[in-house]
Scaffold this motif. Structure first.
Motif, PDB file in Angstrom:
ATOM      1  N   GLY A   1     -46.527  34.327 -20.736  1.00  0.00           N
ATOM      2  CA  GLY A   1     -45.228  34.233 -21.623  1.00  0.00           C
ATOM      3  C   GLY A   1     -44.249  33.378 -21.027  1.00  0.00           C
ATOM      4  O   GLY A   1     -44.528  32.333 -20.306  1.00  0.00           O
ATOM      5  N   ALA A   2     -43.002  33.803 -20.934  1.00  0.00           N
ATOM      6  CA  ALA A   2     -41.762  33.123 -20.401  1.00  0.00           C
ATOM      7  C   ALA A   2     -41.880  32.954 -18.812  1.00  0.00           C
ATOM      8  O   ALA A   2     -40.974  32.244 -18.320  1.00  0.00           O
ATOM      9  CB  ALA A   2     -40.459  33.598 -20.987  1.00  0.00           C
ATOM     10  N   LEU A   3     -42.692  33.809 -18.037  1.00  0.00           N
ATOM     11  CA  LEU A   3     -42.689  33.863 -16.825  1.00  0.00           C
ATOM     12  C   LEU A   3     -43.128  32.590 -15.994  1.00  0.00           C
ATOM     13  O   LEU A   3     -43.920  31.912 -16.567  1.00  0.00           O
ATOM     14  CB  LEU A   3     -43.555  35.031 -16.079  1.00  0.00           C
ATOM     15  CG  LEU A   3     -43.219  36.443 -16.642  1.00  0.00           C
ATOM     16  CD1 LEU A   3     -43.962  37.364 -15.739  1.00  0.00           C
ATOM     17  CD2 LEU A   3     -41.634  36.764 -16.362  1.00  0.00           C
ATOM     18  N   GLU A   4     -42.536  32.276 -15.042  1.00  0.00           N
ATOM     19  CA  GLU A   4     -42.907  31.206 -13.888  1.00  0.00           C
ATOM     20  C   GLU A   4     -43.418  31.949 -12.882  1.00  0.00           C
ATOM     21  O   GLU A   4     -43.045  33.026 -12.364  1.00  0.00           O
ATOM     22  CB  GLU A   4     -41.920  30.304 -13.395  1.00  0.00           C
ATOM     23  CG  GLU A   4     -41.185  29.447 -14.532  1.00  0.00           C
ATOM     24  CD  GLU A   4     -39.938  28.988 -14.034  1.00  0.00           C
ATOM     25  OE1 GLU A   4     -40.213  27.623 -13.814  1.00  0.00           O
ATOM     26  OE2 GLU A   4     -39.047  29.418 -13.679  1.00  0.00           O
ATOM     27  N   SER A   5     -44.778  31.505 -12.410  1.00  0.00           N
ATOM     28  CA  SER A   5     -45.338  31.861 -11.212  1.00  0.00           C
ATOM     29  C   SER A   5     -45.580  30.950 -10.312  1.00  0.00           C
ATOM     30  O   SER A   5     -45.992  29.708 -10.474  1.00  0.00           O
ATOM     31  CB  SER A   5     -46.769  32.434 -11.692  1.00  0.00           C
ATOM     32  OG  SER A   5     -46.690  33.540 -12.659  1.00  0.00           O
ATOM     33  N   VAL A   6     -45.649  31.160  -8.912  1.00  0.00           N
ATOM     34  CA  VAL A   6     -45.924  30.545  -7.757  1.00  0.00           C
ATOM     35  C   VAL A   6     -46.893  31.218  -7.046  1.00  0.00           C
ATOM     36  O   VAL A   6     -46.636  32.427  -6.782  1.00  0.00           O
ATOM     37  CB  VAL A   6     -44.474  29.959  -6.818  1.00  0.00           C
ATOM     38  CG1 VAL A   6     -44.927  29.335  -5.559  1.00  0.00           C
ATOM     39  CG2 VAL A   6     -43.643  29.302  -7.863  1.00  0.00           C
TER      40      VAL A   6
ATOM     41  N   PRO B   1     -44.301  28.549 -17.681  1.00  0.00           N
ATOM     42  CA  PRO B   1     -44.351  29.414 -18.782  1.00  0.00           C
ATOM     43  C   PRO B   1     -45.358  28.980 -19.989  1.00  0.00           C
ATOM     44  O   PRO B   1     -45.330  27.794 -20.132  1.00  0.00           O
ATOM     45  CB  PRO B   1     -42.967  29.594 -19.418  1.00  0.00           C
ATOM     46  CG  PRO B   1     -42.024  29.126 -18.211  1.00  0.00           C
ATOM     47  CD  PRO B   1     -42.969  28.048 -17.397  1.00  0.00           C
ATOM     48  N   TYR B   2     -45.772  30.002 -20.506  1.00  0.00           N
ATOM     49  CA  TYR B   2     -46.927  29.871 -21.534  1.00  0.00           C
ATOM     50  C   TYR B   2     -47.875  29.039 -21.336  1.00  0.00           C
ATOM     51  O   TYR B   2     -48.817  28.632 -22.565  1.00  0.00           O
ATOM     52  CB  TYR B   2     -46.059  29.298 -22.763  1.00  0.00           C
ATOM     53  CG  TYR B   2     -45.077  30.015 -23.366  1.00  0.00           C
ATOM     54  CD1 TYR B   2     -45.075  31.430 -23.891  1.00  0.00           C
ATOM     55  CD2 TYR B   2     -43.465  29.950 -22.749  1.00  0.00           C
ATOM     56  CE1 TYR B   2     -44.257  32.334 -24.432  1.00  0.00           C
ATOM     57  CE2 TYR B   2     -42.585  30.917 -23.151  1.00  0.00           C
ATOM     58  CZ  TYR B   2     -43.020  31.962 -23.783  1.00  0.00           C
ATOM     59  OH  TYR B   2     -41.933  32.820 -24.175  1.00  0.00           O
ATOM     60  N   VAL B   3     -48.471  28.494 -20.239  1.00  0.00           N
ATOM     61  CA  VAL B   3     -49.388  27.631 -20.062  1.00  0.00           C
ATOM     62  C   VAL B   3     -50.884  28.612 -20.081  1.00  0.00           C
ATOM     63  O   VAL B   3     -50.891  29.218 -19.301  1.00  0.00           O
ATOM     64  CB  VAL B   3     -49.420  26.927 -18.679  1.00  0.00           C
ATOM     65  CG1 VAL B   3     -50.616  26.135 -18.446  1.00  0.00           C
ATOM     66  CG2 VAL B   3     -48.271  25.925 -18.563  1.00  0.00           C
ATOM     67  N   PRO B   4     -51.748  28.230 -21.046  1.00  0.00           N
ATOM     68  CA  PRO B   4     -53.001  28.961 -20.913  1.00  0.00           C
ATOM     69  C   PRO B   4     -53.915  28.587 -19.535  1.00  0.00           C
ATOM     70  O   PRO B   4     -53.820  27.333 -19.390  1.00  0.00           O
ATOM     71  CB  PRO B   4     -53.827  28.432 -22.260  1.00  0.00           C
ATOM     72  CG  PRO B   4     -52.793  27.570 -23.210  1.00  0.00           C
ATOM     73  CD  PRO B   4     -51.641  27.035 -22.154  1.00  0.00           C
TER      74      PRO B   4
END
Length: 158
Positions: A66-71, A103-106
């Motif tokens: 979703g709208a989350l960013e992850s590192v 965000p939102y990257v499959p």
């Protein structure tokens, strides 16, 4: 001690020792997650950070957050990421490398080593775990050896 000093003493900088991480997080075979920074432990409002250990050859299904960013910071092992509308892009990361997932990257997360665990530090831009499984994209690498399944990453056939 003044009220301001009391406030900063109890609500200022926090150090979480590496041997004091919280394993009271969603756990499943093949994956061991520990929280360092979250709302419950330190009152974090907009971030989650912790460690994750992934068993050899484990793979997720196709999903996005979703709208989350992850590192993801790779401590040891070999991570492979596939992403795109049809998972047409691939990159690998090793110890000392960072991975950024917008965000939102499959994408599909893979422990690229069939013999050794993958150890990572994970930071997300919110305390809530958001996972949207994408069922109309066939994973390039089938999660068949070890399913990376937990309350966040669902079994691809569920």
């Amino acid at each position: 001690m003044s009220d301001a000093e009391q406030r900063w003493k109890h609500h200022g900088v926090r150090v979480i020792a590496g041997d004091a991480l919280d394993s009271n997080t969603p756990q499943t075979p093949g994956m061991f997650r520990q929280a360092a920074i979250n709302h419950a432990r330190v009152g974090a409002q907009k971030i989650w950070a912790g460690t994750v250990s992934i068993e050899p050859d484990a793979k997720t299904g196709v999903h996005h957050h979703g709208a989350l960013e992850s590192v993801i910071y790779v401590v040891s092992g070999r991570a492979r990421m596939r992403w795109g509308d049809r998972l047409e892009f691939v990159a690998e990361a090793g110890p000392g490398d960072f991975i950024y997932v917008p965000p939102y990257v499959p994408h599909q997360e893979i422990n690229a080593d069939p013999a050794n665990p993958l150890q990572c530090v994970l930071v997300r831009s919110d305390n809530e775990a958001v996972v949207v499984n994408i069922t109309d994209v066939e994973p390039v690498e089938q999660p068949e050896a070890v399913y990376w399944v937990d309350p966040i990453h669902k079994h691809p056939h569920d």
